[in-house]
Structures are given as C-alpha cells and as structure tokens.
Write an enzyme that holds these catalytic residues in place. Structure first.
Site, PDB file in Angstrom:
ATOM      1  N   CYS A 136      -6.166 -10.508   6.224  1.00 17.97           N
ATOM      2  CA  CYS A 136      -5.576  -9.438   5.589  1.00 17.97           C
ATOM      3  C   CYS A 136      -4.691  -9.211   5.909  1.00 17.97           C
ATOM      4  O   CYS A 136      -3.946  -9.491   7.930  1.00 17.97           O
ATOM      5  CB  CYS A 136      -6.065  -7.865   5.784  1.00 17.97           C
ATOM      6  SG  CYS A 136      -4.960  -7.092   5.461  1.00 17.97           S
ATOM      7  N   CYS A 186      -1.416   6.786   3.776  1.00 19.74           N
ATOM      8  CA  CYS A 186      -1.795   5.382   4.964  1.00 19.74           C
ATOM      9  C   CYS A 186      -0.448   5.678   6.046  1.00 19.74           C
ATOM     10  O   CYS A 186       0.212   6.027   5.999  1.00 19.74           O
ATOM     11  CB  CYS A 186      -0.419   4.072   4.167  1.00 19.74           C
ATOM     12  SG  CYS A 186      -0.954   3.027   4.389  1.00 19.74           S
ATOM     13  N   CYS A 239       6.638   0.065   7.285  1.00 16.74           N
ATOM     14  CA  CYS A 239       7.048  -0.070   5.298  1.00 16.74           C
ATOM     15  C   CYS A 239       7.316   0.795   5.299  1.00 16.74           C
ATOM     16  O   CYS A 239       7.340   2.401   5.785  1.00 16.74           O
ATOM     17  CB  CYS A 239       5.095  -0.313   5.532  1.00 16.74           C
ATOM     18  SG  CYS A 239       4.942  -0.145   3.229  1.00 16.74           S
ATOM     19  N   GLU A 271       0.072  -6.870  12.781  1.00 13.79           N
ATOM     20  CA  GLU A 271      -1.667  -6.640  12.758  1.00 13.79           C
ATOM     21  C   GLU A 271      -1.517  -7.730  11.656  1.00 13.79           C
ATOM     22  O   GLU A 271      -0.978  -7.665  10.561  1.00 13.79           O
ATOM     23  CB  GLU A 271      -1.870  -5.956  12.391  1.00 13.79           C
ATOM     24  CG  GLU A 271      -1.875  -4.880  14.124  1.00 13.79           C
ATOM     25  CD  GLU A 271      -2.348  -2.938  14.263  1.00 13.79           C
ATOM     26  OE1 GLU A 271      -3.043  -2.824  15.235  1.00 13.79           O
ATOM     27  OE2 GLU A 271      -2.544  -2.619  13.216  1.00 13.79           O
ATOM     28  N   CYS A 293       4.210   5.989   1.406  1.00 14.26           N
ATOM     29  CA  CYS A 293       2.693   7.062   0.992  1.00 14.26           C
ATOM     30  C   CYS A 293       2.170   7.777   1.915  1.00 14.26           C
ATOM     31  O   CYS A 293       2.023   7.189   3.046  1.00 14.26           O
ATOM     32  CB  CYS A 293       1.511   5.525   0.415  1.00 14.26           C
ATOM     33  SG  CYS A 293       2.671   4.316  -1.024  1.00 14.26           S
ATOM     34  N   CYS A 351      -8.120  -0.160   5.091  1.00 12.69           N
ATOM     35  CA  CYS A 351      -7.003  -0.304   4.389  1.00 12.69           C
ATOM     36  C   CYS A 351      -6.559   0.683   4.992  1.00 12.69           C
ATOM     37  O   CYS A 351      -6.855   1.807   5.166  1.00 12.69           O
ATOM     38  CB  CYS A 351      -7.773   0.011   3.237  1.00 12.69           C
ATOM     39  SG  CYS A 351      -8.527  -1.107   2.390  1.00 12.69           S
TER      40      CYS A 351
HETATM   41  N1  SAH Z   1       2.051  -1.569  -0.217  1.00 16.08           N
HETATM   42  C1  SAH Z   1       1.461  -2.523  -0.371  1.00 16.08           C
HETATM   43  C2  SAH Z   1       0.148  -3.949   0.150  1.00 16.08           C
HETATM   44  C3  SAH Z   1      -0.403  -3.302   1.416  1.00 16.08           C
HETATM   45  S1  SAH Z   1      -2.137  -1.800   0.709  1.00 16.08           S
HETATM   46  C4  SAH Z   1       0.032  -1.412  -2.099  1.00 16.08           C
HETATM   47  O1  SAH Z   1       0.565  -0.129  -1.696  1.00 16.08           O
HETATM   48  O2  SAH Z   1      -0.173  -2.593  -2.846  1.00 16.08           O
HETATM   49  C5  SAH Z   1      -2.885  -1.877   1.096  1.00 16.08           C
HETATM   50  C6  SAH Z   1      -4.058  -0.899  -0.005  1.00 16.08           C
HETATM   51  O3  SAH Z   1      -4.655   0.034   1.400  1.00 16.08           O
HETATM   52  C7  SAH Z   1      -2.753  -0.117  -0.636  1.00 16.08           C
HETATM   53  O4  SAH Z   1      -3.501  -0.132  -1.720  1.00 16.08           O
HETATM   54  C8  SAH Z   1      -2.894   0.905  -0.425  1.00 16.08           C
HETATM   55  O5  SAH Z   1      -2.769   2.028  -1.036  1.00 16.08           O
HETATM   56  C9  SAH Z   1      -3.933   1.002   0.323  1.00 16.08           C
HETATM   57  N2  SAH Z   1      -4.213   1.934   1.351  1.00 16.08           N
HETATM   58  C10 SAH Z   1      -3.159   2.210   2.177  1.00 16.08           C
HETATM   59  N3  SAH Z   1      -3.056   3.634   3.352  1.00 16.08           N
HETATM   60  C11 SAH Z   1      -5.232   3.702   3.044  1.00 16.08           C
HETATM   61  C12 SAH Z   1      -6.326   4.554   2.970  1.00 16.08           C
HETATM   62  N4  SAH Z   1      -5.549   5.579   4.614  1.00 16.08           N
HETATM   63  N5  SAH Z   1      -7.300   4.718   2.727  1.00 16.08           N
HETATM   64  C13 SAH Z   1      -7.732   3.636   1.832  1.00 16.08           C
HETATM   65  N6  SAH Z   1      -6.545   3.060   1.342  1.00 16.08           N
HETATM   66  C14 SAH Z   1      -5.250   2.691   1.377  1.00 16.08           C
END
Ligand code: SAH
Length: 368
Positions: free
Chosen positions: A120, A134, A127, A107, A131, A361
C-alpha cells in the site's frame, strides 16, 4: 561517496533531487553523457534499479569503480531515509516510515498473504481531500510526491519480498494499491508515470502487472476521465462511502464539487473502456452510513450505473485518534453486506490488517 558539484538543479524546494526514474531513456543517456560517461551506462543503471532493485554503488560491479559513485550520486540519489519499520499480524504486515530529503514523512505498508503480497503506497505527503474519518485527511496536504518517490516505495517493497524479510521466505511483490497517504488523482501525471515505471518490463520498469495495481480515488471526475484516456489496465477504486449526496457532502467533501451520479458515470466509462470491474470502497461507520436503506440504495445505484462491473469493498471503520465515530457492530455489517448482495451487486468485507501499528486503512498520518 565523492562530493560532486551540483551541476544539475539548484535545490528545488520540496521536490527531490533529480532521479533516473523521473527521466525518459533519452534524458537518462543525456544526463550520463553530461557526466562524461558512455550513454550505455544509463541502461546499466536502469538494470540495477529496476532489475536488481539496488541503488548501492558497491553492488554495480559492471560499472568501473571510478564512475559508480558519480553516476549514482547524480542519477540515483537516495530519496528516503528509513526512520522506522513496525510489524504486526505475526510479522506479515509491516509499516515503513520514510523521511524524504526535505524532512517530509510518508508511510507504506507491506502485507503478505498466502500466495500474494500487497504494498500500500503513498502518492502525496498528507492529503488535501479532508475526509473527516481519515487520519491523513485531518493533517492536510504537505506536497505531492515525485514519480521516483512513488516508485522507490515499490522498489523497496519488492526487495524486501525477494530477500525474505517477511515470514514465509523469499517471495514476490505481486500487488500495489494506491491507498496509502494522499489522493493519487490529485497528483495524476506523476501517478501515471509511476504506473509505467512500476509495470513496464525490466529495465524500463519493475515488471508488476498493471492488472495487479489499484488506483483509489475520492472521485475527482475530470482526473478519472484523463486516467480513462491513458488506456491503462489498472483497477480503479472509488471511495464512495454512501450512495446519497447529502451525507457524502460531509463524508467526502469533494462531493460538493462532483456528485455521486457524476462519479459513477465516470467510473462506468472507465469500466467500459478497460473491461475491468470498479471497486467501490465503503468505510462502514456506526449509525452514520450503515442503514439498511443505504445498502438498498447503493445496490440500486450501482446496478444502474455499473451493472455487473462493480464490486463493493466494505471496510470496517478504523477509528482515528479523537474521532467520534466507530465501526458498525458485526450484525449490522453482515446485514449491510447481505442486502447489497441481494440487490445484485457483489459485496465483501475487506480484511483489516495492521491495526495495532496504525497501519490500517485511513490511519497513515506519519506523526513521526
Ligand atoms: N485518497 C484515496 C486513497 C487513500 S485512502 C481515496 O480516498 O480513495 C484508501 C481508502 O481508505 C479510501 O477508501 C478511504 O476512504 C479509506 N479510509 C480512510 N480512512 C479510513 C478509516 N479511518 N477507516 C476505514 N477506511 C478509511
């Protein structure tokens, strides 16, 4: 389109077919010559791709009709099928679901603001960083995207803006964030090559300023150092989410390998080399990482490691399906931001677009 013998690669499982964007100018000329065409056709193709943002042979009227299909099939095969486009925020946010040649789904999200438009993009399908808050992290890694697959998302976004597909009439795609699916620094070589193709002037690239590109990472320290050595001007974003190792070990599991201090040292070196502020991403989660003492410690650490070269982006958590976590209440969020600012570090709350269409995000999971 004429069917062609597959003179190039036998199907490489996972990897997309050969594409102009993955080749150097010399390799492109050689590939064109192999097809019995004049080498300058390679430049014409690059002009169509990077300058006119088209991969449609019909539009390439400067190339003889008899050669177009063959050249396009061999050097600019379609990389994605658009499965779905969904919009929200009065049409100013649009998520595109794409299917790659091997069925992989990814996406990208286009967001139009007054005076700018940000895309974006995804750097991997899925991934591997796991985390827990996410959606993409929950699904695991499918595969890396090729350079061309990364850049093609940008080409399509740039064409959509040029063609006025979002409300507000024709515009220009101005900003790129590697904050879609995937960990860009886990696919570093292709991401760096993609930055060149996105930023070099036409016909070598799409001509978007490096300073308008943000690469976001969980904090893969050796890869941050390699990126530093590349001498690019892109903005680095570090997904910190908490200043203490104990909690970060669970929120960002890669912290078990590279600790907060090491990540911030690497970020500092990047900031020193580029002169650019580093974004510190902080997804604020109710009762998990939103405590006043964490705001104070965050400011203290950032002052120590980055001085004035840090900007904290607070992202209200977007709960993902089945998640036990939630965003912090607004008064708690305000107090967190106030304390970080008072601690001498710039801190703002990121606007969260695309919530109703699972495009915000951390929500990108391409469930189909
Ligand atoms: N892998 C990279 C880029 C992708 S995520 C990274 O982690 O930086 C982009 C951003 O969105 C990251 O800061 C991630 O931690 C954040 N993110 C992921 N899941 C989220 C959520 N459920 N709510 C808010 N931010 C989130």
């Amino acid at each position: 389109m004429t069917s062609l013998p597959l003179v190039f690669d036998a199907p490489r499982r996972g990897l997309p077919p050969r594409h102009l964007v993955d080749l150097s100018p010399d390799e492109r000329r050689a590939a064109v010559a192999e097809l019995g065409e004049k080498p300058f056709r390679a430049t014409q193709l690059a002009n169509h791709y990077f300058g006119r943002l088209t991969v449609d042979p019909e539009a390439m009227t400067d190339i003889p009709a008899t050669s177009r299909d063959k050249l396009v099939a061999s050097l600019m095969p379609s990389l994605f099928t658009v499965i779905r486009k969904v919009t929200c925020d009065e049409g100013t946010t649009r998520k595109t679901l794409l299917r790659a040649h091997d069925g992989t789904l990814i996406e990208s999200v286009l967001m139009r603001y007054p005076g700018r438009a940000t895309l974006c993009i995804s750097s991997q399908a899925g991934c591997g960083m796991a985390c827990p808050f996410c959606a993409t992290g929950q699904a695991g890694l499918t595969r890396n995207l090729s350079t061309a697959e990364i850049v093609d998302q940008v080409r399509m976004g740039a064409a959509a803006m040029r063609d006025g597909e979002l409300p507000g009439g024709p515009g220009r795609l101005s900003n790129i964030v590697f904050m879609g699916m995937g960990e860009p620094l886990a696919n570093l070589r292709r991401v760096i090559d993609a930055v060149h193709r996105i930023c070099d002037p036409v016909p070598e690239g799409l001509g978007i300023s490096q300073r308008s590109v943000t690469v976001s990472t969980v904090g893969l320290v050796p890869a941050i150092r390699k990126l530093t050595d590349e001498g690019l001007q892109v903005r680095l974003a570090v997904s910190l989410h908490t200043p203490d190792d104990e909690l970060r070990d669970t929120l960002v599991p890669v912290n078990n390998r590279w600790k907060v201090a090491e990540v911030l040292e690497a970020a500092r070196d990047y900031a020193d080399k580029t002169g650019r502020r580093v974004s510190i991403e902080y997804a604020l989660i109710r009762d998990i990482n939103d405590h006043p003492w964490r705001a104070d410690l965050l400011a203290k650490l950032l002052r120590k490691y980055l001085g004035q070269l840090a900007h904290v982006n607070v992202i209200p958590l977007n709960p993902t399906p089945g998640s036990k976590w939630d965003a912090s209440p607004k008064p708690v969020e305000r107090e967190f931001v106030r304390r970080v600012n008072e601690g001498g570090v710039a801190c703002t709350v990121r606007d969260t677009r695309g919530q109703e269409i699972a495009a915000a995000c951390g929500q990108l999971a391409a469930e189909g």
